[in-house]
Motif scaffolding. Structure first.
Motif, PDB file in Angstrom:
ATOM      1  N   ASP A  82       9.798   2.524   3.781  1.00  0.00           N
ATOM      2  CA  ASP A  82       8.529   3.238   3.668  1.00  0.00           C
ATOM      3  C   ASP A  82       7.348   2.307   3.911  1.00  0.00           C
ATOM      4  OD1 ASP A  82       9.685   5.736   3.054  1.00  0.00           O
ATOM      5  OD2 ASP A  82       9.957   5.097   0.982  1.00  0.00           O
ATOM      6  N   ASN A  83       7.552   1.008   3.663  1.00  0.00           N
ATOM      7  CA  ASN A  83       6.490   0.023   3.889  1.00  0.00           C
ATOM      8  C   ASN A  83       7.127  -1.339   4.128  1.00  0.00           C
ATOM      9  OD1 ASN A  83       6.774  -1.387   1.276  1.00  0.00           O
ATOM     10  ND2 ASN A  83       6.042   0.554   0.430  1.00  0.00           N
ATOM     11  N   GLY A 132      -2.524   8.786   8.295  1.00  0.00           N
ATOM     12  CA  GLY A 132      -2.906   8.058   7.084  1.00  0.00           C
ATOM     13  C   GLY A 132      -1.767   7.774   6.125  1.00  0.00           C
ATOM     14  N   ILE A 133      -0.526   8.035   6.548  1.00  0.00           N
ATOM     15  CA  ILE A 133       0.638   7.826   5.675  1.00  0.00           C
ATOM     16  C   ILE A 133       1.558   6.800   6.338  1.00  0.00           C
ATOM     17  CG2 ILE A 133       2.641   8.955   4.609  1.00  0.00           C
ATOM     18  CD1 ILE A 133       1.011  11.574   4.760  1.00  0.00           C
ATOM     19  N   PRO A 134       2.048   5.814   5.630  1.00  0.00           N
ATOM     20  CA  PRO A 134       1.778   5.508   4.230  1.00  0.00           C
ATOM     21  C   PRO A 134       0.385   4.905   4.051  1.00  0.00           C
ATOM     22  CG  PRO A 134       3.273   3.855   5.104  1.00  0.00           C
ATOM     23  CD  PRO A 134       3.028   4.855   6.200  1.00  0.00           C
ATOM     24  N   ASP A 135      -0.229   5.257   2.968  1.00  0.00           N
ATOM     25  CA  ASP A 135      -1.608   4.883   2.675  1.00  0.00           C
ATOM     26  C   ASP A 135      -1.828   3.370   2.737  1.00  0.00           C
ATOM     27  OD1 ASP A 135      -4.304   5.622   1.760  1.00  0.00           O
ATOM     28  OD2 ASP A 135      -3.724   4.505  -0.053  1.00  0.00           O
ATOM     29  N   GLU A 136      -0.845   2.572   2.268  1.00  0.00           N
ATOM     30  CA  GLU A 136      -1.020   1.115   2.217  1.00  0.00           C
ATOM     31  C   GLU A 136      -1.072   0.465   3.607  1.00  0.00           C
ATOM     32  OE1 GLU A 136       3.403   1.909   1.474  1.00  0.00           O
ATOM     33  OE2 GLU A 136       1.533   2.673   0.646  1.00  0.00           O
ATOM     34  N   ASN A 137      -0.676   1.177   4.675  1.00  0.00           N
ATOM     35  CA  ASN A 137      -0.721   0.627   6.032  1.00  0.00           C
ATOM     36  C   ASN A 137      -2.034   0.914   6.752  1.00  0.00           C
ATOM     37  OD1 ASN A 137       1.813  -0.361   5.674  1.00  0.00           O
ATOM     38  ND2 ASN A 137       2.829   1.094   7.015  1.00  0.00           N
ATOM     39  N   GLU A 149      -8.424   8.468  14.694  1.00  0.00           N
ATOM     40  CA  GLU A 149      -9.858   8.221  14.864  1.00  0.00           C
ATOM     41  C   GLU A 149     -10.139   6.761  14.540  1.00  0.00           C
ATOM     42  OE1 GLU A 149     -11.172  10.104  10.588  1.00  0.00           O
ATOM     43  OE2 GLU A 149     -10.880  11.441  12.291  1.00  0.00           O
ATOM     44  N   ASP A 150     -11.325   6.287  14.914  1.00  0.00           N
ATOM     45  CA  ASP A 150     -11.673   4.873  14.719  1.00  0.00           C
ATOM     46  C   ASP A 150     -11.560   4.444  13.255  1.00  0.00           C
ATOM     47  OD1 ASP A 150     -12.129   4.789  17.425  1.00  0.00           O
ATOM     48  OD2 ASP A 150     -14.323   4.741  17.260  1.00  0.00           O
ATOM     49  N   SER A 151     -11.828   5.349  12.316  1.00  0.00           N
ATOM     50  CA  SER A 151     -11.768   4.985  10.894  1.00  0.00           C
ATOM     51  C   SER A 151     -10.333   4.692  10.440  1.00  0.00           C
ATOM     52  CB  SER A 151     -12.390   6.082  10.023  1.00  0.00           C
ATOM     53  OG  SER A 151     -11.660   7.293  10.164  1.00  0.00           O
ATOM     54  N   ASP A 152      -9.334   5.060  11.248  1.00  0.00           N
ATOM     55  CA  ASP A 152      -7.944   4.709  10.939  1.00  0.00           C
ATOM     56  C   ASP A 152      -7.651   3.248  11.272  1.00  0.00           C
ATOM     57  OD1 ASP A 152      -7.294   7.266  10.080  1.00  0.00           O
ATOM     58  OD2 ASP A 152      -6.473   7.888  12.027  1.00  0.00           O
ATOM     59  N   CYS A 153      -8.591   2.593  12.004  1.00  0.00           N
ATOM     60  CA  CYS A 153      -8.414   1.210  12.459  1.00  0.00           C
ATOM     61  C   CYS A 153      -9.263   0.253  11.630  1.00  0.00           C
ATOM     62  CB  CYS A 153      -8.832   1.082  13.929  1.00  0.00           C
ATOM     63  SG  CYS A 153      -7.912   2.170  15.046  1.00  0.00           S
ATOM     64  N   GLN A 154      -8.815  -1.007  11.558  1.00  0.00           N
ATOM     65  CA  GLN A 154      -9.587  -2.027  10.866  1.00  0.00           C
ATOM     66  C   GLN A 154     -10.945  -2.190  11.531  1.00  0.00           C
ATOM     67  OE1 GLN A 154      -7.109  -5.525  10.791  1.00  0.00           O
ATOM     68  NE2 GLN A 154      -5.630  -4.601   9.392  1.00  0.00           N
TER      69      GLN A 154
END
Length: 182
Positions: A82-83, A132-137, A149-154
């Motif tokens: 999962d991670n 957005g799943i898993p949240d920790e990634n 979307e861009d907000s999914d990226c660092q």
């Protein structure tokens, strides 16, 4: 007239050069050939096409499923992770939403199962999650997907929206068709 013989010697072409002699033949006998040589039979030529053997494949293996952490970290090409914490050492969890191939692993596995694998470099395209799943990634790093979307990226990275097999600028590897990467 002079000619060059060695780095420090000049020789007059009219001078005598040392004579070289060829050894004289001997009367010694050459050993006789082997009286009964081994015979090797070669197969007759064939018109059948040459076949190239396929490399052995190791099937991706599910060794853990369910909620929570696996009892021990998962080795290369094993799942379901999962991670990244579920994987041994420097291995990372490769997230699949379908039947994507797992980098550095061979074989097939059920749709959506995630596997620990070796990521060659940080510039190797890598699926780390989806929606957005898993949240920790999330947010995703360089060459990581699947972003929406861009907000999914660092910070400083943008999500490259793809519809097919477009390459990811600055990244290496073969991105999954239709998946979007930072």
């Amino acid at each position: 007239d002079y000619f060059h013989v060695a780095d420090s010697d000049l020789v007059n072409s009219n001078s005598q050069c040392p004579e070289f002699t060829t050894p004289s033949p001997t009367n010694a006998m050459t050993p006789a050939p082997t009286p009964n040589p081994a015979s090797v039979t070669t197969p007759a030529p064939s018109n059948a096409p040459n076949t190239v053997p396929e490399p052995p494949t190791s099937t991706l293996t599910i060794v853990f499923s369910g909620d929570g952490d696996p009892p021990t970290p998962l080795p290369n090409c094993r799942g379901d992770c999962d991670n990244d914490d579920h994987c041994e050492g420097s291995l990372v969890c490769f997230h699949r939403s379908g039947t994507e191939s797992v980098p550095s692993c061979q074989g097939t596995a059920p749709s959506g199962e995630d596997f620990c694998a070796e990521r060659a470099t940080e510039k190797t395209v890598w699926l780390k999650g989806n929606d957005g799943i898993p949240d920790e990634n999330f947010p995703l790093g360089l060459c990581e997907g699947d972003c929406d979307e861009d907000s999914d990226c660092q910070l400083g990275l943008v999500c490259q929206q793809r519809e097919g097999t477009e390459t990811i600028p600055g990244c290496v590897g073969v991105p999954e068709p239709g998946e979007d990467y930072c």
